[in-house]
Scaffold this motif. Sequence first.
Motif, PDB file in Angstrom:
ATOM      1  N   GLU A 186       0.826  -1.192  -0.010  1.00  0.00           N
ATOM      2  CA  GLU A 186       0.005   0.008   0.084  1.00  0.00           C
ATOM      3  C   GLU A 186       0.925   1.402   0.157  1.00  0.00           C
ATOM      4  N   LYS A 187       0.416   2.180  -0.916  1.00  0.00           N
ATOM      5  CA  LYS A 187       1.245   3.592  -1.012  1.00  0.00           C
ATOM      6  C   LYS A 187       2.698   3.320  -1.157  1.00  0.00           C
ATOM      7  N   VAL A 188       3.251   2.526  -2.274  1.00  0.00           N
ATOM      8  CA  VAL A 188       4.692   2.155  -2.429  1.00  0.00           C
ATOM      9  C   VAL A 188       4.921   2.803  -3.454  1.00  0.00           C
ATOM     10  N   PRO A 189       6.300   3.480  -3.662  1.00  0.00           N
ATOM     11  CA  PRO A 189       6.688   3.920  -5.162  1.00  0.00           C
ATOM     12  C   PRO A 189       6.550   2.829  -6.101  1.00  0.00           C
ATOM     13  N   ALA A 229     -15.267  10.850   2.069  1.00  0.00           N
ATOM     14  CA  ALA A 229     -14.662  11.687   3.107  1.00  0.00           C
ATOM     15  C   ALA A 229     -13.372  12.297   2.391  1.00  0.00           C
ATOM     16  N   PHE A 230     -12.712  11.342   1.984  1.00  0.00           N
ATOM     17  CA  PHE A 230     -11.279  11.866   1.296  1.00  0.00           C
ATOM     18  C   PHE A 230     -11.089  11.027   0.147  1.00  0.00           C
ATOM     19  N   LYS A 231     -10.271  11.364  -0.934  1.00  0.00           N
ATOM     20  CA  LYS A 231      -9.750  10.550  -1.957  1.00  0.00           C
ATOM     21  C   LYS A 231      -8.506  10.458  -2.052  1.00  0.00           C
ATOM     22  N   ALA A 232      -7.850   9.298  -1.869  1.00  0.00           N
ATOM     23  CA  ALA A 232      -6.623   9.161  -2.410  1.00  0.00           C
ATOM     24  C   ALA A 232      -6.281   9.090  -3.711  1.00  0.00           C
ATOM     25  N   LYS A 233      -4.931   9.440  -4.146  1.00  0.00           N
ATOM     26  CA  LYS A 233      -4.690   9.665  -5.489  1.00  0.00           C
ATOM     27  C   LYS A 233      -4.813   8.190  -6.207  1.00  0.00           C
ATOM     28  N   PHE A 234      -4.726   7.128  -5.624  1.00  0.00           N
ATOM     29  CA  PHE A 234      -4.515   5.856  -6.078  1.00  0.00           C
ATOM     30  C   PHE A 234      -6.220   5.258  -6.533  1.00  0.00           C
ATOM     31  N   VAL A 235      -6.962   6.179  -6.050  1.00  0.00           N
ATOM     32  CA  VAL A 235      -8.369   5.668  -6.059  1.00  0.00           C
ATOM     33  C   VAL A 235      -8.880   6.193  -7.451  1.00  0.00           C
ATOM     34  N   LYS A 236      -9.214   5.213  -8.188  1.00  0.00           N
ATOM     35  CA  LYS A 236     -10.277   5.766  -9.637  1.00  0.00           C
ATOM     36  C   LYS A 236     -11.432   5.442  -9.186  1.00  0.00           C
ATOM     37  N   ARG A 237     -12.388   6.387  -9.547  1.00  0.00           N
ATOM     38  CA  ARG A 237     -13.760   6.409  -9.329  1.00  0.00           C
ATOM     39  C   ARG A 237     -14.444   5.526 -10.586  1.00  0.00           C
ATOM     40  N   TYR A 238     -15.029   4.439 -10.196  1.00  0.00           N
ATOM     41  CA  TYR A 238     -15.741   3.774 -11.604  1.00  0.00           C
ATOM     42  C   TYR A 238     -17.084   4.241 -11.613  1.00  0.00           C
ATOM     43  N   ALA A 239     -17.648   4.682 -10.596  1.00  0.00           N
ATOM     44  CA  ALA A 239     -19.358   5.128 -10.305  1.00  0.00           C
ATOM     45  C   ALA A 239     -19.251   6.163  -9.444  1.00  0.00           C
ATOM     46  N   HIS A 240     -20.319   6.865  -9.711  1.00  0.00           N
ATOM     47  CA  HIS A 240     -20.630   8.086  -8.602  1.00  0.00           C
ATOM     48  C   HIS A 240     -21.969   7.708  -7.738  1.00  0.00           C
ATOM     49  N   LEU A 241     -22.003   6.549  -7.111  1.00  0.00           N
ATOM     50  CA  LEU A 241     -23.281   6.142  -6.609  1.00  0.00           C
ATOM     51  C   LEU A 241     -23.630   7.012  -5.310  1.00  0.00           C
TER      52      LEU A 241
END
Length: 277
Positions: A186-189, A229-241
């Motif tokens: 998790e969260k590794v270069p 609540a917050f969005k990490a850089k690595f998260v891709k939103r596949y929907a906006h439910l």
Amino acid sequence: MSATARKTAPMPDDIRARKGGAPIVSLTAYTTPMAQLMDGVCDFVLVGDSVGMVLHGLPSTLGVTMEMMIMHGRAVARGLKTSMMVVDMPFGSYEESPQQAFRNAARIMSETGAGAVKLEGGVAMAETIAFLVKRGVPVMAHIGLTPQSINTLGGYKVQGRGDAADALMADADAVAQAGAFAVVLEKVPAALADRITEEVPIPTIGIGASANCDGQILVVDDMLGLFTAFKAKFVKRYAHLGDDAKAAVAAYAEEVQARAFPGPEHVFGEAAPEKKE
């Protein structure tokens, strides 16, 4: 064999055997309906301690209890037939000693039907991982950003940059040698995640790591846009439910206030009288 074609849930050894093969698919789940949506699509489903933040409104994962993990593990198990379930060990349930870890891991597995448990830590937890594996508890390791250690890591920071890369590599080697069947990075270069993936003999599961990891995992409520609540850089939103749900709630409130709901099709009339012979 693809996840959709599989007839029975994979075992930890099946996941281990995927090293260098077809990418491993995983998401978190905390409820039966969500697990049903993932079943047969994900190779394994993780009942993550992120449930504390996502569903219980906690500020971190530190307040998650064994009882919470077992309750949600049971719920997810009811929705799975062809995907393996892995359950997180919560903070404070395994760090004290290998014996404590075994007692709690055995309880999680026996009370939820989990195929494996996941715990955080590298070199420091290698003895515990080996102790569990020798006693029949399959372990998925988790290194890099370990959310249960945010107070000592200084927050949700990328791990393994610069001089810290060798220490993280040592963590990966340690959990593999201890017998973990896979390891979450998790969260590794990305370059370091690639190196770990190339050098360790067990599958790497990336979350904010590299596309070259042996598999990927995301928190399902993040990728569906339900937890914002917050969005990490690595998260891709596949929907906006979440946005859809908010609009639906507003539309419902408007119709109730206007007495437009319930309509005639949503209410019940008198029963038709019985016909006499």
